[in-house]
Motif scaffolding. Structure first.
Motif, PDB file in Angstrom:
ATOM      1  N   ALA A 146      24.565 -23.716  48.512  1.00  0.00           N
ATOM      2  CA  ALA A 146      25.048 -23.918  47.217  1.00  0.00           C
ATOM      3  C   ALA A 146      25.926 -22.883  46.659  1.00  0.00           C
ATOM      4  O   ALA A 146      27.052 -22.906  46.110  1.00  0.00           O
ATOM      5  CB  ALA A 146      23.764 -24.149  46.294  1.00  0.00           C
ATOM      6  N   GLN A 147      25.464 -21.592  46.991  1.00  0.00           N
ATOM      7  CA  GLN A 147      26.196 -20.445  46.516  1.00  0.00           C
ATOM      8  C   GLN A 147      27.590 -20.325  47.313  1.00  0.00           C
ATOM      9  O   GLN A 147      28.698 -19.909  46.595  1.00  0.00           O
ATOM     10  CB  GLN A 147      25.367 -19.205  46.680  1.00  0.00           C
ATOM     11  N   SER A 178      22.201 -22.044  35.470  1.00  0.00           N
ATOM     12  CA  SER A 178      22.710 -21.266  36.663  1.00  0.00           C
ATOM     13  C   SER A 178      24.374 -21.723  36.888  1.00  0.00           C
ATOM     14  O   SER A 178      24.932 -20.604  37.231  1.00  0.00           O
ATOM     15  CB  SER A 178      21.935 -21.490  37.882  1.00  0.00           C
ATOM     16  N   LEU A 179      24.621 -22.656  36.718  1.00  0.00           N
ATOM     17  CA  LEU A 179      26.011 -22.950  37.082  1.00  0.00           C
ATOM     18  C   LEU A 179      26.763 -22.455  35.845  1.00  0.00           C
ATOM     19  O   LEU A 179      27.984 -21.722  35.932  1.00  0.00           O
ATOM     20  CB  LEU A 179      26.268 -24.667  37.050  1.00  0.00           C
ATOM     21  N   LYS A 227      21.623 -22.312  41.723  1.00  0.00           N
ATOM     22  CA  LYS A 227      20.368 -22.846  41.792  1.00  0.00           C
ATOM     23  C   LYS A 227      20.389 -24.357  42.163  1.00  0.00           C
ATOM     24  O   LYS A 227      21.019 -25.246  41.593  1.00  0.00           O
ATOM     25  CB  LYS A 227      19.199 -22.528  40.723  1.00  0.00           C
ATOM     26  N   THR A 228      19.480 -24.650  43.422  1.00  0.00           N
ATOM     27  CA  THR A 228      19.628 -25.953  43.581  1.00  0.00           C
ATOM     28  C   THR A 228      18.393 -26.481  43.300  1.00  0.00           C
ATOM     29  O   THR A 228      17.587 -25.726  42.624  1.00  0.00           O
ATOM     30  CB  THR A 228      19.595 -26.057  45.286  1.00  0.00           C
ATOM     31  N   VAL A 262      13.020 -24.791  40.775  1.00  0.00           N
ATOM     32  CA  VAL A 262      11.469 -24.923  40.642  1.00  0.00           C
ATOM     33  C   VAL A 262      10.961 -23.256  40.931  1.00  0.00           C
ATOM     34  O   VAL A 262       9.983 -22.879  40.289  1.00  0.00           O
ATOM     35  CB  VAL A 262      10.826 -25.805  41.389  1.00  0.00           C
ATOM     36  N   ALA A 263      11.375 -22.830  41.911  1.00  0.00           N
ATOM     37  CA  ALA A 263      10.989 -21.655  42.391  1.00  0.00           C
ATOM     38  C   ALA A 263      11.054 -20.296  41.496  1.00  0.00           C
ATOM     39  O   ALA A 263      10.190 -19.719  41.426  1.00  0.00           O
ATOM     40  CB  ALA A 263      11.548 -21.122  43.899  1.00  0.00           C
TER      41      ALA A 263
END
Length: 265
Positions: free
Chosen positions: A124-125, A197-198, A212-213, A218-219
């Protein structure tokens, strides 16, 4: 005119079934396995891989998540859910497109685990960095983040209003209303984290913050005490709700001339 076939109907139901596995496993490992949830989205597929016939389940998830993504992409393109073309309608349709992008990414991660037994980290990053390398890339990420925030809002709204029941057969179990209400609320929390996060990566931090995915979102809540526990339990409930949808969801016609679906009339 684009005709909906029985194959499309079947694939969408496999998509909901795959989504049910995804969220059920996510909720379970968040509640029971701190080690795996710390792996983010990869932890979900690691857990599935350990199941009996885990490889077959992973391949089913590849197919199902990709099919579900195609179904979500059909909303902005064909407006098969008849959301309309006003501001609210387009906000929902763009949110569906964001969901489609997210589920394509999940399908690819599942494919990596099914074919190689592992997934490359930071996908994702890396994708976000690629977008940021283009002119106006930060704005693109910011718009996508806004779409996720809008989707989060509509998830909360659906959970509270119960409007999702209009798209479910009357033959569904009586517990469907509260399963969906709790599940959509939890999903709204996660989508809001992903959206922020985006926006943060695209517009505020210049790409120094990570995107974040699903599992990562969740983490990131793991230190929030009751918020984390309630959200994790809600995601597990959303997984159970998705099993109901796999059987009882009313699939609208992929046909621009079909008119308003019965559940919207």
């Amino acid at each position: 005119m684009v005709d909906k076939s029985e194959k499309f109907n079947w694939l969408v139901r496999v998509g909901y079934f795959s989504r049910a596995i995804l969220y059920s496993v996510l909720g379970m490992i968040a509640l029971t396995s701190a080690g795996k949830i710390s792996e983010g989205t990869n932890g979900i597929f690691m857990a599935v891989e350990d199941f009996p016939a885990g490889q077959y389940i992973l391949w089913l998830m590849v197919l199902g998540l990709a099919a579900y993504a195609m179904f979500r992409f059909a909303s902005p393109i064909f407006d098969i859910e008849n959301e309309g073309s006003d501001k609210t309608g387009w906000a929902k349709r763009i949110g569906h497109a964001g969901s489609g992008i997210g589920h394509i990414a999940l399908a690819y991660s599942a494919y990596q685990f099914a074919s190689t037994g592992s997934a490359s980290g930071g996908g994702a990053q890396a994708a976000a960095s690629g977008v940021l390398s283009f002119d106006f890339g930060g704005i693109v990420l910011g718009i996508l983040g806004g779409a996720f925030i809008a989707t989060a809002f509509f998830q909360f709204k659906k959970g509270l209003s119960g409007s999702f029941m209009n798209r479910i057969s009357a033959q569904a179990p009586s517990a469907t209303r509260w399963l969906g209400g709790a599940g959509y609320a939890a999903r709204g929390v996660v989508y809001a984290v992903i959206g922020w996060s985006l926006i943060n990566a695209g517009l505020l931090s210049g790409g120094s913050e990570s995107v974040k995915t699903l599992g990562d979102a969740v983490a990131s809540l793991a230190g929030e005490g009751a918020v984390f526990t309630v959200t994790a339990a809600g995601l597990l409930v959303f997984g159970l709700f998705s099993f109901v949808l796999a059987r009882y969801r009313i699939i609208p016609e992929l046909d621009a001339d079909a008119g308003i679906p019965k559940f919207r009339s």
